[in-house]
Scaffold this motif. Structure first.
Motif, PDB file in Angstrom:
ATOM      1  N   ARG A   7       1.006  -1.254  -0.040  1.00 51.53           N
ATOM      2  CA  ARG A   7       0.174   0.101   0.054  1.00 51.53           C
ATOM      3  C   ARG A   7       0.876   1.250  -0.154  1.00 51.53           C
ATOM      4  NH1 ARG A   7      -2.075   3.725   3.610  1.00 51.53           N
ATOM      5  NH2 ARG A   7      -4.302   3.937   3.384  1.00 51.53           N
ATOM      6  N   ILE A   8       0.443   2.101  -0.821  1.00 52.14           N
ATOM      7  CA  ILE A   8       1.636   3.349  -1.034  1.00 52.14           C
ATOM      8  C   ILE A   8       0.493   4.588  -1.211  1.00 52.14           C
ATOM      9  CG2 ILE A   8       3.246   4.397  -2.423  1.00 52.14           C
ATOM     10  CD1 ILE A   8       4.193   1.959  -3.384  1.00 52.14           C
ATOM     11  N   GLU A   9       0.795   5.653  -0.475  1.00 53.89           N
ATOM     12  CA  GLU A   9      -0.012   6.951  -0.680  1.00 53.89           C
ATOM     13  C   GLU A   9       0.778   7.797  -1.510  1.00 53.89           C
ATOM     14  OE1 GLU A   9      -2.133   8.379   2.470  1.00 53.89           O
ATOM     15  OE2 GLU A   9      -1.947   6.647   3.663  1.00 53.89           O
ATOM     16  N   ILE A  10       0.247   8.320  -2.594  1.00 58.24           N
ATOM     17  CA  ILE A  10       0.975   9.351  -3.710  1.00 58.24           C
ATOM     18  C   ILE A  10      -0.120  10.641  -3.593  1.00 58.24           C
ATOM     19  CG2 ILE A  10       2.228   7.621  -4.646  1.00 58.24           C
ATOM     20  CD1 ILE A  10       0.452   7.655  -7.271  1.00 58.24           C
ATOM     21  N   SER A  11       0.663  11.407  -4.121  1.00 54.65           N
ATOM     22  CA  SER A  11      -0.003  12.842  -4.490  1.00 54.65           C
ATOM     23  C   SER A  11       0.475  13.306  -5.948  1.00 54.65           C
ATOM     24  CB  SER A  11       0.205  14.082  -3.595  1.00 54.65           C
ATOM     25  OG  SER A  11      -0.068  13.524  -2.113  1.00 54.65           O
ATOM     26  N   GLY A  12      -0.445  13.694  -6.658  1.00 51.69           N
ATOM     27  CA  GLY A  12      -0.326  14.132  -8.099  1.00 51.69           C
ATOM     28  C   GLY A  12      -1.512  14.763  -8.716  1.00 51.69           C
ATOM     29  N   ALA A  13      -1.350  15.250  -9.720  1.00 52.34           N
ATOM     30  CA  ALA A  13      -2.008  16.080 -10.623  1.00 52.34           C
ATOM     31  C   ALA A  13      -2.677  15.481 -11.928  1.00 52.34           C
ATOM     32  CB  ALA A  13      -1.816  17.652 -10.496  1.00 52.34           C
ATOM     33  N   HIS A  14      -3.694  15.546 -12.308  1.00 53.44           N
ATOM     34  CA  HIS A  14      -4.093  15.202 -13.797  1.00 53.44           C
ATOM     35  C   HIS A  14      -5.176  16.009 -14.344  1.00 53.44           C
ATOM     36  CE1 HIS A  14      -7.345  11.993 -12.411  1.00 53.44           C
ATOM     37  NE2 HIS A  14      -7.450  13.086 -11.669  1.00 53.44           N
ATOM     38  N   ARG A  15      -5.635  15.663 -15.260  1.00 52.85           N
ATOM     39  CA  ARG A  15      -6.721  16.394 -16.093  1.00 52.85           C
ATOM     40  C   ARG A  15      -7.041  15.305 -17.019  1.00 52.85           C
ATOM     41  NH1 ARG A  15      -5.739  17.932 -20.943  1.00 52.85           N
ATOM     42  NH2 ARG A  15      -3.853  18.238 -21.743  1.00 52.85           N
ATOM     43  N   LEU A  16      -8.707  15.227 -17.209  1.00 56.17           N
ATOM     44  CA  LEU A  16      -9.384  14.212 -18.018  1.00 56.17           C
ATOM     45  C   LEU A  16      -9.690  14.823 -19.267  1.00 56.17           C
ATOM     46  CD1 LEU A  16     -11.120  12.162 -15.427  1.00 56.17           C
ATOM     47  CD2 LEU A  16      -8.667  11.734 -16.005  1.00 56.17           C
ATOM     48  N   ILE A  55       8.495  -2.033  -6.604  1.00 57.99           N
ATOM     49  CA  ILE A  55       6.944  -1.555  -6.628  1.00 57.99           C
ATOM     50  C   ILE A  55       6.922  -0.322  -6.161  1.00 57.99           C
ATOM     51  CG2 ILE A  55       4.669  -1.912  -5.658  1.00 57.99           C
ATOM     52  CD1 ILE A  55       5.513  -4.901  -4.976  1.00 57.99           C
ATOM     53  N   LYS A  56       7.642   0.300  -5.340  1.00 57.15           N
ATOM     54  CA  LYS A  56       7.876   1.602  -4.960  1.00 57.15           C
ATOM     55  C   LYS A  56       8.252   2.573  -5.895  1.00 57.15           C
ATOM     56  CE  LYS A  56       9.240   4.656  -1.132  1.00 57.15           C
ATOM     57  NZ  LYS A  56      10.235   4.754   0.133  1.00 57.15           N
ATOM     58  N   GLU A  57       9.590   2.270  -6.687  1.00 59.40           N
ATOM     59  CA  GLU A  57       9.927   2.908  -7.623  1.00 59.40           C
ATOM     60  C   GLU A  57       9.131   3.027  -8.934  1.00 59.40           C
ATOM     61  OE1 GLU A  57      13.591   0.517  -8.809  1.00 59.40           O
ATOM     62  OE2 GLU A  57      14.729   1.163  -7.237  1.00 59.40           O
ATOM     63  N   VAL A  58       8.247   2.187  -9.147  1.00 52.97           N
ATOM     64  CA  VAL A  58       7.466   2.253 -10.320  1.00 52.97           C
ATOM     65  C   VAL A  58       6.237   3.113 -10.028  1.00 52.97           C
ATOM     66  CG1 VAL A  58       5.650   1.277 -11.914  1.00 52.97           C
ATOM     67  CG2 VAL A  58       7.882   0.186 -11.293  1.00 52.97           C
ATOM     68  N   VAL A  59       5.519   2.927  -8.664  1.00 58.21           N
ATOM     69  CA  VAL A  59       4.572   3.852  -8.235  1.00 58.21           C
ATOM     70  C   VAL A  59       5.000   5.324  -7.898  1.00 58.21           C
ATOM     71  CG1 VAL A  59       2.861   4.384  -6.323  1.00 58.21           C
ATOM     72  CG2 VAL A  59       3.254   1.797  -7.082  1.00 58.21           C
ATOM     73  N   LYS A  60       6.122   5.577  -7.466  1.00 57.68           N
ATOM     74  CA  LYS A  60       6.530   6.787  -7.329  1.00 57.68           C
ATOM     75  C   LYS A  60       6.583   7.567  -8.452  1.00 57.68           C
ATOM     76  CE  LYS A  60       6.724   6.970  -2.669  1.00 57.68           C
ATOM     77  NZ  LYS A  60       6.061   8.096  -1.859  1.00 57.68           N
ATOM     78  N   LEU A  61       6.919   7.046  -9.470  1.00 55.77           N
ATOM     79  CA  LEU A  61       6.777   8.057 -10.770  1.00 55.77           C
ATOM     80  C   LEU A  61       5.627   8.749 -11.026  1.00 55.77           C
ATOM     81  CD1 LEU A  61       7.795   5.062 -13.408  1.00 55.77           C
ATOM     82  CD2 LEU A  61       9.303   6.953 -12.626  1.00 55.77           C
ATOM     83  N   LEU A  62       4.466   8.517 -10.419  1.00 57.13           N
ATOM     84  CA  LEU A  62       3.398   9.310 -10.281  1.00 57.13           C
ATOM     85  C   LEU A  62       3.176  10.191  -9.116  1.00 57.13           C
ATOM     86  CD1 LEU A  62       0.901   6.526 -10.986  1.00 57.13           C
ATOM     87  CD2 LEU A  62       1.831   7.877 -12.897  1.00 57.13           C
ATOM     88  N   TRP A  90      -2.245   0.782 -15.765  1.00 58.63           N
ATOM     89  CA  TRP A  90      -0.575   1.268 -16.226  1.00 58.63           C
ATOM     90  C   TRP A  90       0.203   0.805 -15.092  1.00 58.63           C
ATOM     91  CZ3 TRP A  90       2.989   4.414 -13.987  1.00 58.63           C
ATOM     92  CH2 TRP A  90       4.067   4.562 -14.975  1.00 58.63           C
ATOM     93  N   LEU A  91      -0.053   0.774 -13.905  1.00 55.74           N
ATOM     94  CA  LEU A  91       0.727   0.248 -12.861  1.00 55.74           C
ATOM     95  C   LEU A  91       0.935  -1.300 -13.059  1.00 55.74           C
ATOM     96  CD1 LEU A  91      -0.249   2.563  -9.806  1.00 55.74           C
ATOM     97  CD2 LEU A  91       1.922   2.445 -10.854  1.00 55.74           C
ATOM     98  N   CYS A  92      -0.212  -2.034 -13.205  1.00 58.30           N
ATOM     99  CA  CYS A  92      -0.158  -3.352 -13.268  1.00 58.30           C
ATOM    100  C   CYS A  92       0.641  -4.066 -14.387  1.00 58.30           C
ATOM    101  CB  CYS A  92      -1.600  -3.820 -13.328  1.00 58.30           C
ATOM    102  SG  CYS A  92      -1.929  -5.678 -12.779  1.00 58.30           S
ATOM    103  N   HIS A  93       0.596  -3.202 -15.391  1.00 57.97           N
ATOM    104  CA  HIS A  93       1.695  -3.723 -16.440  1.00 57.97           C
ATOM    105  C   HIS A  93       3.151  -3.220 -16.221  1.00 57.97           C
ATOM    106  CE1 HIS A  93      -2.226  -4.831 -18.054  1.00 57.97           C
ATOM    107  NE2 HIS A  93      -1.685  -5.602 -18.799  1.00 57.97           N
TER     108      HIS A  93
END
Length: 115
Positions: A7-16, A55-62, A90-93
């Protein structure tokens, strides 16, 4: 079968990009809670399904990123609209031996992708 969960908590921005008017078309942020599930019948030479650090390295990209700029490779080579569903996909792959990703965008709003 060996299973691990991170389990990881991240903060980020996006627009749909949406075909209808929505406040989500504007750049905005979330504090996402991401839960990664990985499985394997065997362990690697280190006795792991996958290293938690990988796992952390990949998730932290976001983390603290504009997710639109990161999730730019999707199905059939098309960019992904950074919905919670597509973030999970995306993360799963990207994570070795990943079988399921849960992305909680806000209280009560969770998307899950499973292989």
């Amino acid at each position: 079968m060996f299973t691990l969960t991170k389990r990881i908590e991240i903060s980020g921005a996006h627009r749909l990009s949406l075909p209808y008017p929505s406040k989500c078309q504007n750049l905005h942020g979330h504090n996402w809670i991401v839960i990664i599930k990985c499985q394997s019948e065997t362990l690697d030479e280190n006795g792991m399904v996958v290293d938690f650090t990988k796992i952390k390295e990949v998730v932290k990209l976001l983390d603290h990123a504009n997710v639109n700029d990161v999730i730019n490779e999707g199905r059939e080579g098309k960019p992904l609209n950074p919905t919670a569903e597509n973030i999970a996909y995306w993360l799963c792959h990207k994570i070795p031996n990943c079988v399921e990703v849960s992305v909680q965008e806000s209280e009560g709003n969770v998307a899950v992708y499973a292989k």
